[in-house]
Enzyme design. Structure first.
Site, PDB file in Angstrom:
ATOM      1  CB  CYS A 257      96.396  48.295 -49.468  1.00 36.35           C
ATOM      2  SG  CYS A 257      97.021  49.938 -49.831  1.00 36.35           S
ATOM      3  CG  MET A 258      92.605  43.050 -48.334  1.00 38.50           C
ATOM      4  SD  MET A 258      90.899  42.819 -48.836  1.00 38.50           S
ATOM      5  CE  MET A 258      90.020  43.446 -47.438  1.00 38.50           C
ATOM      6  CG  ASP A 259      94.061  42.966 -52.098  1.00 39.49           C
ATOM      7  OD1 ASP A 259      93.815  41.948 -51.422  1.00 39.49           O
ATOM      8  OD2 ASP A 259      93.205  43.820 -52.410  1.00 39.49           O
TER       9      ASP A 259
ATOM     10  NE  ARG B 190      96.433  26.338 -23.506  1.00 39.09           N
ATOM     11  CZ  ARG B 190      97.333  26.429 -24.486  1.00 39.09           C
ATOM     12  NH1 ARG B 190      97.470  27.554 -25.162  1.00 39.09           N
ATOM     13  NH2 ARG B 190      98.107  25.425 -24.801  1.00 39.09           N
TER      14      ARG B 190
ATOM     15  CE  LYS C 270      99.746  24.951 -31.238  1.00 41.68           C
ATOM     16  NZ  LYS C 270      99.215  25.530 -30.032  1.00 41.68           N
TER      17      LYS C 270
ATOM     18  NE  ARG D  41     102.739  19.230 -25.889  1.00 43.18           N
ATOM     19  CZ  ARG D  41     102.768  19.233 -24.547  1.00 43.18           C
ATOM     20  NH1 ARG D  41     102.896  18.093 -23.880  1.00 43.18           N
ATOM     21  NH2 ARG D  41     102.664  20.360 -23.884  1.00 43.18           N
TER      22      ARG D  41
ATOM     23  CE1 TYR E  82      92.008  52.762 -49.753  1.00 38.86           C
ATOM     24  CE2 TYR E  82      93.491  50.994 -49.102  1.00 38.86           C
ATOM     25  CZ  TYR E  82      92.440  51.462 -49.871  1.00 38.86           C
ATOM     26  OH  TYR E  82      91.807  50.608 -50.743  1.00 38.86           O
TER      27      TYR E  82
ATOM     28  CG  HIS F 231     101.399  23.838 -22.916  1.00 33.66           C
ATOM     29  ND1 HIS F 231     102.475  23.458 -23.686  1.00 33.66           N
ATOM     30  CD2 HIS F 231     101.012  25.047 -23.396  1.00 33.66           C
ATOM     31  CE1 HIS F 231     102.731  24.402 -24.590  1.00 33.66           C
ATOM     32  NE2 HIS F 231     101.855  25.381 -24.423  1.00 33.66           N
TER      33      HIS F 231
HETATM   34  C1  LIG Z   1      99.922  22.164 -25.908  1.00 33.15           C
HETATM   35  C2  LIG Z   1     101.084  22.589 -26.747  1.00 33.15           C
HETATM   36  N1  LIG Z   1     102.153  21.806 -26.822  1.00 33.15           N
HETATM   37  C3  LIG Z   1     103.238  22.136 -27.550  1.00 33.15           C
HETATM   38  C4  LIG Z   1     103.277  23.310 -28.259  1.00 33.15           C
HETATM   39  C5  LIG Z   1     104.511  23.653 -29.062  1.00 33.15           C
HETATM   40  O1  LIG Z   1     105.158  24.773 -28.507  1.00 33.15           O
HETATM   41  P1  LIG Z   1     106.420  25.419 -29.227  1.00 33.15           P
HETATM   42  O2  LIG Z   1     105.942  25.962 -30.531  1.00 33.15           O
HETATM   43  O3  LIG Z   1     106.844  26.504 -28.300  1.00 33.15           O
HETATM   44  O4  LIG Z   1     107.406  24.354 -29.388  1.00 33.15           O
HETATM   45  C6  LIG Z   1     102.181  24.167 -28.221  1.00 33.15           C
HETATM   46  C7  LIG Z   1     102.217  25.427 -28.949  1.00 33.15           C
HETATM   47  O5  LIG Z   1     101.584  26.394 -28.711  1.00 33.15           O
HETATM   48  C8  LIG Z   1     101.049  23.802 -27.436  1.00 33.15           C
HETATM   49  O6  LIG Z   1      99.977  24.582 -27.343  1.00 33.15           O
END
Ligand SMILES: Cc1ncc(COP(=O)(O)O)c(C=O)c1O
Length: 403
Positions: free
Chosen positions: A314-316, A137, A39, A222, A267, A166
């Protein structure tokens, strides 16, 4: 470095992705699957390339946060199973089914709408039931799991493929909250079993749990953080886990000059040189993902020296005091995080200075920072905003050239 890309870039070492996935795989039962969490553009590393490397290393599934991210992977030709971990609005159920993407479900109305949308186009929607075991959550409470699973089984267009949860504190010293969450998850699973509801995939572990709590493995883990080479808990380094950072961030000196003592930098002039100083200007800033709040708190590596950034970021652009490296020249490579001549700055160090976690630091590296992917010692891909050289001509019309 690739000839054409701008002189601030991220190097992404895909061998290290493979190494990290395999390092974690070694502590799992052979039947336990790895779901690579890609993600947020693979925490800033680049979702497609990381997904491909993770799958090569033995991950069998992918997870993202939103359907758009799953769609990007499908458009790149990735056919592995993908799970959307976050909220998907009901209207997107059809699109998810057409993309063969599984969705997290935890609310009757939303789940019903998603499945209806899939059924309307003659598709079956695969779903994973999310249980809230203590994260507060997304997820149904353990008491509601059987009723919700029965509801899902009553929807003809729904395939109940997984059940998951989770963990909120798997990376903390105190292991009790994690044990409690695992206990609640086990309870929910036992109730499903008693009710005769068999669900093929069961998963709760993130990287920290995969490495610290074998009882959390179930049928899949995961992996995010560990796959990117970061230790979710400091003690894991000494327990034989060898994780290797995947991303280095680099830039090049854009300008050098000696400034007299008393010269304000950047700045607000909040930094003033105390002595004649050799100041180098670097072409990266907060729009590249290097937070402005790091002003006065960060250093970079130049010609084997660690030198401080000075003045407001700065920004860049930003400035560094290279008085200890007067031989520095325009075009010299500078390491923002990564290694240089035996010295290293970890993205974790940058996160600590910024008062945040490493996920945020890498995820913030913006899209205008080219990603250079290496595998087996070769640059295998470059992701940049620049067009491929063979189409540059066709981008600029004759009219533009004349004006
Ligand atoms: C629902 C869920 N599963 C798994 C993960 C992976 O976690 P990690 O990066 O600590 O391995 C995340 C990460 O935020 C998550 O939100």
């Amino acid at each position: 470095m690739h000839q054409q890309v701008r002189p601030t870039w991220a190097e992404i070492n895909l061998d290290n992705v493979v190494h990290n996935v395999q390092a974690i795989k070694q502590c799992l039962a052979t039947s336990c699957e790895i779901i690579a969490v890609v993600k947020a553009d693979a925490y800033g590393h680049g979702a497609t390339q990381i997904a491909q490397a993770a799958l090569k290393a033995g991950a069998t599934r992918l997870a993202v946060s939103i359907l758009d991210e799953a769609s990007e992977l499908r458009q790149a030709g990735i056919t592995a199973p993908i799970l959307v971990l976050g909220y998907t609005p009901s209207e997107q159920g059809g699109l998810a089914a057409r993309l063969c993407v599984s969705l997290a479900v935890y609310e009757r109305q939303n789940a019903w709408g998603l499945v209806q949308a899939a059924e309307a186009i003659g598709e079956i929607l695969p779903v994973h039931l999310k249980v809230d075991t203590g994260m507060g959550r997304l997820g149904v409470l353990p008491d509601e799991v059987v009723a919700f699973a029965s509801f899902l089984r009553g929807l003809p267009g729904c395939a109940l493929e997984g059940v998951f949860s989770h963990l909120a504190k798997a990376d903390e010293d105190d292991i009790r909250p994690t044990l409690l969450q695992l206990q609640r998850f086990e309870l929910a699973l036992a109730r499903l079993q008693q009710a005769g509801i068999a669900i093929p995939l069961v998963h709760i572990a993130n990287s920290a749990a995969a490495m610290r709590f074998p009882a959390s493995h179930f049928s899949a883990v995961r992996l995010g953080l560990a796959m990117y080479g970061f230790y979710p808990h400091p003690t894991l380094k000494d327990q034989g886990f060898d994780l290797r950072p995947v991303m280095s961030l680099k830039t090049k000196v854009a300008h050098t000059k000696w400034l007299p003592a008393g010269s304000p930098i950047s700045y607000g002039g909040r930094y003033i040189t105390r002595q004649p100083s050799f100041i180098v200007t670097l072409p990266f800033g907060y729009a590249d993902g290097f937070q402005r709040s790091l002003s006065g708190k960060a250093a970079v590596l130049l010609r084997g020296h660690k030198i401080p950034l000075v003045g407001t970021i700065c920004m860049d652009q930003c400035m560094a005091d290279a008085t200890s490296v007067p031989e520095a020249r325009v075009g010299d490579e500078v390491v923002i995080w990564g290694q240089d001549q035996g010295l290293s700055i970890a993205a974790d160090d940058v996160a600590r200075s910024a008062g945040t976690i490493v996920n945020e630091v890498t995820a913030l590296v913006s899209k205008r920072v080219p990603r250079l992917y290496s595998y087996q010692g070769r640059t295998v891909a470059v992701r940049t905003l620049l067009p491929p050289t063979d189409i540059i001509g066709s981008l600029v019309s004759d009219r533009l050239k004349q004006s």
